[in-house]
Design an enzyme around this catalytic site. Structure first.
Site, PDB file in Angstrom:
ATOM      1  N   GLY A   1       0.792  -1.221   0.000  1.00 18.44           N
ATOM      2  CA  GLY A   1       0.000   0.000   0.000  1.00 18.44           C
ATOM      3  C   GLY A   1       0.825   1.271   0.000  1.00 18.44           C
ATOM      4  O   GLY A   1       0.487   2.249  -0.684  1.00 18.44           O
TER       5      GLY A   1
ATOM      6  N   ASN B   1      -8.597   4.238   8.190  1.00 17.61           N
ATOM      7  CA  ASN B   1      -7.966   3.085   8.830  1.00 17.61           C
ATOM      8  C   ASN B   1      -8.078   3.092  10.345  1.00 17.61           C
ATOM      9  O   ASN B   1      -7.903   2.047  10.982  1.00 17.61           O
ATOM     10  CB  ASN B   1      -6.487   3.017   8.432  1.00 17.61           C
ATOM     11  CG  ASN B   1      -5.745   4.300   8.750  1.00 17.61           C
ATOM     12  OD1 ASN B   1      -6.045   5.358   8.192  1.00 17.61           O
ATOM     13  ND2 ASN B   1      -4.775   4.232   9.645  1.00 17.61           N
TER      14      ASN B   1
ATOM     15  N   ALA C   1      -2.147  -6.427  -0.097  1.00 15.32           N
ATOM     16  CA  ALA C   1      -2.594  -7.816   0.032  1.00 15.32           C
ATOM     17  C   ALA C   1      -2.813  -8.253   1.475  1.00 15.32           C
ATOM     18  O   ALA C   1      -3.730  -9.020   1.768  1.00 15.32           O
ATOM     19  CB  ALA C   1      -1.574  -8.745  -0.636  1.00 15.32           C
TER      20      ALA C   1
ATOM     21  N   CYS D   1       0.967   1.388  11.570  1.00 20.37           N
ATOM     22  CA  CYS D   1       2.129   1.972  10.890  1.00 20.37           C
ATOM     23  C   CYS D   1       2.781   3.073  11.702  1.00 20.37           C
ATOM     24  O   CYS D   1       3.895   3.491  11.426  1.00 20.37           O
ATOM     25  CB  CYS D   1       1.711   2.521   9.523  1.00 20.37           C
ATOM     26  SG  CYS D   1       0.960   1.264   8.471  1.00 20.37           S
TER      27      CYS D   1
END
Length: 384
Positions: free
Chosen positions: A70, A150, A201, A326
């Site tokens: 991503g 997110n 993915a 992240c």
């Protein structure tokens, strides 16, 4: 009991994904650029993955570029498109609640002389379309709006936003970070007015380190990675064949009976929200209904530090997140929670629960029981 409720961070690979990757790594391990049979076999896996994803997106195979995930997809979409079209204009638009892999490229472009408008959101995390309409200009070359936030799960009105953008300036490209939306919601870029779309993915039970960028064939874009001219010279480097095949398999599985899977997750989400809101001094961020994605719930626990609650749950076999994985090792305040009006103290007490299609009500009941027993103790501890 082990309860994994951090599926927005990453998901477990399915057995079929694992099996196809092992087959490629141990048997069909050729380089897809090689002319011999081993190379042809490897190239076939890439072609099959493109066909599968193309059917889902209703897109052509030439419109798909495989990436390392991503972050690379977002960087390529934003930097590659902005720099390729800067003669037309250097004004860009995004939102205040984007993932870091979107925000950081825009900040980089600002350093290169581009002008960026950051759109506000309402208290539920939805972009303000009126502000978007006022922001689009003649020199606006790119607008980037995420599909699903997110952190809190709000679904953005991307299709409506794209119509507004194209009506004002039909030369402006629309990019959508669909890393949390793909595999959970229907995604058809042509129908939605999206010119570039990023996917990873490992958010859909595929492997880490692979993703794709959909690029409408009319988009003018520059590659970020140069070298051996693979993927029509748009993304050089030997293709990650096991990862690409795993992604194709995971995407196919995600979109098989998608409506049924989505309904099941929405039912679990509704149940969990109904139960968690019965606890004292607890609230949620975003919507309780289907204006949010089916797999994300962001909960404020007043009087508790999220990190403390996270580790207390971990000791009981429950895995959750205090925000975006992240940036979880950084103590900076969440830009998303700030944008929807949450205070620093509220942000400090926020936990994200994220489901997968393997999540069960039994797991949620166990999680709820543990939270109910932990809250009084942790709140008492914090007061001292």
């Amino acid at each position: 009991m082990e309860v994994y409720l951090d599926n927005s961070a990453t998901t477990k690979c399915t057995d079929s994904v694992k099996e196809i990757m092992i087959q490629i790594m141990t048997e069909d391990y050729g380089n897809p650029s090689s002319l011999h049979l081993k190379g042809v076999e490897a190239e076939h896996y890439i072609k099959e993955a493109k066909e599968r994803i193309g059917r889902i997106l209703k897109a052509g195979e030439k419109e798909l570029i495989f990436t390392s995930g991503g972050t690379e997809s977002n960087n390529m979409a934003i930097i590659g498109t902005a720099t390729a079209n800067q003669r037309m204009g250097k004004h860009l638009i995004t939102t205040k609640i984007e993932h870091a892999s979107v925000i950081k490229p825009f900040q980089y472009l600002e350093e290169q002389g581009f002008e960026v408008t950051y759109l506000p959101v309402d208290s539920y995390g939805t972009i303000e379309l009126q502000a978007l309409e006022q922001a689009v200009r003649e020199d606006t070359t790119l607008v980037s709006i995420m599909h699903v936030n997110n952190e809190i799960g709000t679904i953005q009105p991307v299709e409506e936003a794209a119509r507004i953008i194209k009506r004002i300036n039909n030369r402006t490209y629309v990019h959508c970070d669909s890393i949390q939306g793909f595999g959970k919601l229907p995604v058809q870029p042509h129908k939605m007015g999206i010119d570039l779309l990023s996917v990873s993915a490992h958010k859909i039970h595929g492997p880490k380190g692979v993703g794709f960028l959909y690029i409408n064939e009319k988009v003018k874009i520059k590659p970020l990675i140069l070298g051996g001219a693979q993927q029509r010279d748009m993304r050089s480097g030997t293709e990650n064949v096991p990862g690409i095949a795993g992604l194709g398999q995971a995407a196919m599985e995600a979109y098989t009976d998608l409506d049924q899977k989505s309904r099941a997750m929405y039912q679990l989400r509704s149940y969990f929200i109904g139960q968690i809101l019965q606890l004292e001094n607890v609230s949620i961020n975003g919507y309780a209904d289907e204006r949010n994605a089916p797999h994300i719930i962001s909960v404020n626990f007043d009087g508790v530090r999220s990190e403390v609650l996270l580790h207390a749950l971990e000791e009981r076999g429950i895995y959750v997140s205090s925000g975006s994985a992240c940036a979880a090792n950084k103590r900076a305040k969440s830009a998303t929670l700030a944008a929807i009006g949450r205070s620093g103290e509220q942000a400090e007490g926020t936990i994200r629960f994220s489901f997968s299609r393997e999540t069960t009500q039994e797991q949620l009941d166990y999680c709820l029981e543990q939270i109910q027993s932990l809250l009084p103790v942790l709140r008492k501890y914090k007061r001292h």
